[in-house]
Design a protein around this motif. Structure first.
Motif, PDB file in Angstrom:
ATOM      1  N   VAL A 213       0.856  -1.190   0.000  1.00  0.00           N
ATOM      2  CA  VAL A 213       0.000   0.000   0.000  1.00  0.00           C
ATOM      3  C   VAL A 213       0.889   1.235   0.000  1.00  0.00           C
ATOM      4  O   VAL A 213       1.840   1.333   0.790  1.00  0.00           O
ATOM      5  CB  VAL A 213      -0.928   0.019   1.223  1.00  0.00           C
ATOM      6  CG1 VAL A 213      -1.823   1.257   1.194  1.00  0.00           C
ATOM      7  CG2 VAL A 213      -1.775  -1.250   1.264  1.00  0.00           C
ATOM      8  N   TRP A 346      -9.605  -4.052   0.093  1.00  0.00           N
ATOM      9  CA  TRP A 346      -9.006  -3.886   1.418  1.00  0.00           C
ATOM     10  C   TRP A 346      -9.194  -5.135   2.269  1.00  0.00           C
ATOM     11  O   TRP A 346      -8.331  -5.481   3.076  1.00  0.00           O
ATOM     12  CB  TRP A 346      -9.596  -2.651   2.092  1.00  0.00           C
ATOM     13  CG  TRP A 346      -9.082  -1.374   1.500  1.00  0.00           C
ATOM     14  CD1 TRP A 346      -9.748  -0.534   0.660  1.00  0.00           C
ATOM     15  CD2 TRP A 346      -7.773  -0.807   1.654  1.00  0.00           C
ATOM     16  NE1 TRP A 346      -8.945   0.524   0.293  1.00  0.00           N
ATOM     17  CE2 TRP A 346      -7.727   0.385   0.888  1.00  0.00           C
ATOM     18  CE3 TRP A 346      -6.637  -1.191   2.362  1.00  0.00           C
ATOM     19  CZ2 TRP A 346      -6.595   1.186   0.824  1.00  0.00           C
ATOM     20  CZ3 TRP A 346      -5.504  -0.387   2.298  1.00  0.00           C
ATOM     21  CH2 TRP A 346      -5.487   0.780   1.537  1.00  0.00           C
ATOM     22  N   ARG A 349      -6.439  -7.424   1.323  1.00  0.00           N
ATOM     23  CA  ARG A 349      -5.162  -7.010   1.909  1.00  0.00           C
ATOM     24  C   ARG A 349      -5.088  -7.359   3.392  1.00  0.00           C
ATOM     25  O   ARG A 349      -4.036  -7.752   3.896  1.00  0.00           O
ATOM     26  CB  ARG A 349      -4.968  -5.507   1.698  1.00  0.00           C
ATOM     27  CG  ARG A 349      -4.655  -5.155   0.252  1.00  0.00           C
ATOM     28  CD  ARG A 349      -4.689  -3.668  -0.003  1.00  0.00           C
ATOM     29  NE  ARG A 349      -4.141  -3.336  -1.307  1.00  0.00           N
ATOM     30  CZ  ARG A 349      -4.201  -2.140  -1.860  1.00  0.00           C
ATOM     31  NH1 ARG A 349      -4.812  -1.144  -1.214  1.00  0.00           N
ATOM     32  NH2 ARG A 349      -3.672  -1.912  -3.044  1.00  0.00           N
TER      33      ARG A 349
END
Length: 374
Positions: A213, A346, A349
Motif C-alpha cells: 500500500v 481492502w 489485503r
C-alpha cells in the motif's frame, strides 16, 4: 457517543472552536440551490469559490498540519470529525482530500499551503532522474476535482521501487472529464513527460506505507472512510426521522416491528463503521496506520451497501426523488466505497496480512492495533 466524541469534549478548546466554525460555514453556504448546481455540473463555474475561500480563511485546509508548519494542529481524531461533517453535509469541495493530503505532504517534509489539493487515486506513476529534477511517466484516472484544484498529490515509485510523494501544480489540460455516481467531478490526466523539480518530490513517510500500500492511497482511503461515516450517520438520521414522522395505518412507521428491525440493523452497521474509523483516526502517524485504515475502509464500505439500502426501503419511493436529500448521502456512499480501493480490495489485503503472520500472530496483532486507539 463515540470515543472520538468523548476525547473531543475533554480536549483542547481549539478543537471545539474549529468544529463550530465548520458547522456555521456549512449551514451558511450549503443551500439546496448550491448543492443542486454542483451536482454533476460539466463546467468549472459550478466550483463554489466563496465557500472554498471561507474554508481557506478559517484555516480548514491545514487543520491537520502542525502549528509549527503553519497549520491549526488539530488532533487526527478531531480532524476526522471535521471530515465526517463534510461527508454528512455532502460538501461539493475537496476539503477532506486537502486536509489529509496537506498533512501527509507536511509529514514528508514538504511545505504545506492552503490551496485546494486533490489526492490522486490509482497509479503509482513512475519517476526517473531528469535535469534539475525528475520526469514522470503515467496516466491517472478518477482524480477528484482535477480540473479545479490548484495542485495534485500522487504516489510515485523510482526504478528501485522506492515509494515517493509528488506534489505538482494541476495540469492545465484535462484529458477526459467524468463524474462519479454522486455527481462529483473525476478527471483523467496523462502525466507522461511531465517534469518536476526536486522540491516537488519527497520520500513517503514509512508509517503511511506497507504491505503493498502506498501513502496517498492509504490516506485517501482514510479520508473516504471518515467521509462515509458522516454520510452513514446522515442516512440513518434521515431514516429515523422519516420513520417517526410518516404515518401508515394510523401510526408512525417506527411502531412497526419490521421497521424497528431494519433501523436496528442499520444502526449496528453505522456503529461498527464508526468504531473502525475511530481506530484509524487514532492510529494516524503510527506504524499501525495502514492496517487500521484497511479495516476502516473495508468496514465502512460494507456498511455503505446495507445502510443505503435500508434508508431507501424505509423512505419508499420518495427517497429516490431528486428533491429529497437522502440521495445526497446514498449516492456518495455508493461512490466513495469504490474510491481509493473497494471494500473487497481492502479485505483481501487484510487477509494477506493475517496469513503472512500466521495464525499464532493474529491475536497479538489485534492487541497491538487496539493499543493505538486508547
Amino acid at each position: 457517543m463515540s470515543r472520538m466524541d468523548h476525547a473531543a469534549e475533554a480536549g483542547d478548546d481549539v478543537d471545539g472552536i474549529v468544529l463550530d466554525q465548520v458547522e456555521r460555514l456549512l449551514a451558511q453556504h450549503l443551500t439546496p440551490a448550491l448543492l443542486a448546481a454542483c451536482d454533476g455540473a460539466a463546467d468549472a463555474t459550478a466550483w463554489p469559490a466563496d465557500l472554498w475561500t471561507a474554508c481557506a480563511e478559517n484555516g480548514l485546509p491545514l487543520a491537520l498540519v502542525p502549528e509549527t508548519e503553519g497549520g491549526i494542529g488539530l488532533a487526527a481524531t478531531t480532524a476526522a470529525r471535521l471530515i465526517r461533517r463534510c461527508g454528512g453535509a455532502a460538501l461539493p469541495l475537496p476539503l477532506p482530500e486537502t486536509v489529509g493530503g496537506a498533512a501527509l505532504w507536511s509529514a514528508a517534509g514538504g511545505d504545506a499551503n492552503a490551496d485546494a489539493l486533490s489526492l490522486v487515486p490509482g497509479g503509482p506513476v513512475r519517476i526517473a532522474p531528469h535535469t534539475d529534477g525528475f520526469v514522470l511517466d503515467g496516466r491517472v484516472a478518477q482524480v477528484p476535482w482535477g480540473g479545479s484544484v490548484a495542485s495534485l498529490l500522487l504516489d510515485a515509485v523510482d526504478a528501485a521501487g522506492e515509494p515517493h510523494l509528488v506534489r505538482i501544480a494541476a495540469p492545465g489540460t484535462i484529458r477526459d472529464t467524468h463524474h462519479n455516481l454522486a455527481g462529483e467531478p473525476r478527471d483523467t490526466l496523462d502525466l507522461t513527460g511531465r517534469t518536476v523539480s526536486t522540491d516537488e518530490v519527497r520520500a513517503a513517510p514509512g508509517w503511511a506505507t506497507g504491505a503493498g500500500v502506498l501513502a496517498v492511497e492509504a490516506v485517501g482511503a482514510w479520508v473516504r472512510a471518515q467521509q462515509m461515516v458522516g454520510a452513514l450517520e446522515s442516512c440513518l438520521g434521515s431514516a429515523l426521522d422519516h420513520a417517526q414522522e410518516r404515518q401508515q395505518f394510523g401510526r408512525p412507521l417506527a411502531k412497526f416491528q419490521a421497521i424497528q428491525h431494519m433501523l436496528a440493523e442499520a444502526a449496528g452497521h453505522v456503529a461498527a463503521a464508526s468504531a473502525a474509523a475511530d481506530l484509524a483516526a487514532a492510529c494516524w502517524g503510527d506504524p499501525r496506520f495502514v492496517l487500521a485504515t484497511a479495516i476502516a475502509k473495508a468496514r465502512c464500505g460494507e456498511a455503505a451497501g446495507h445502510v443505503a439500502a435500508i434508508g431507501h426501503q424505509i423512505h419508499g419511493a420518495m427517497g429516490f426523488t431528486q428533491e429529497h436529500p437522502l440521495h445526497r448521502a446514498t449516492r456518495r456512499l455508493w461512490s466513495w466505497r469504490d474510491e481509493f480501493g473497494s471494500d473487497a480490495l481492502w479485505q483481501e489485503r487484510i487477509g494477506r496480512a493475517v496469513c503472512a503472520g500466521g495464525g499464532a500472530a493474529l491475536w497479538p496483532m489485534l492487541v497491538r492495533l487496539r493499543g493505538g486507539a486508547g
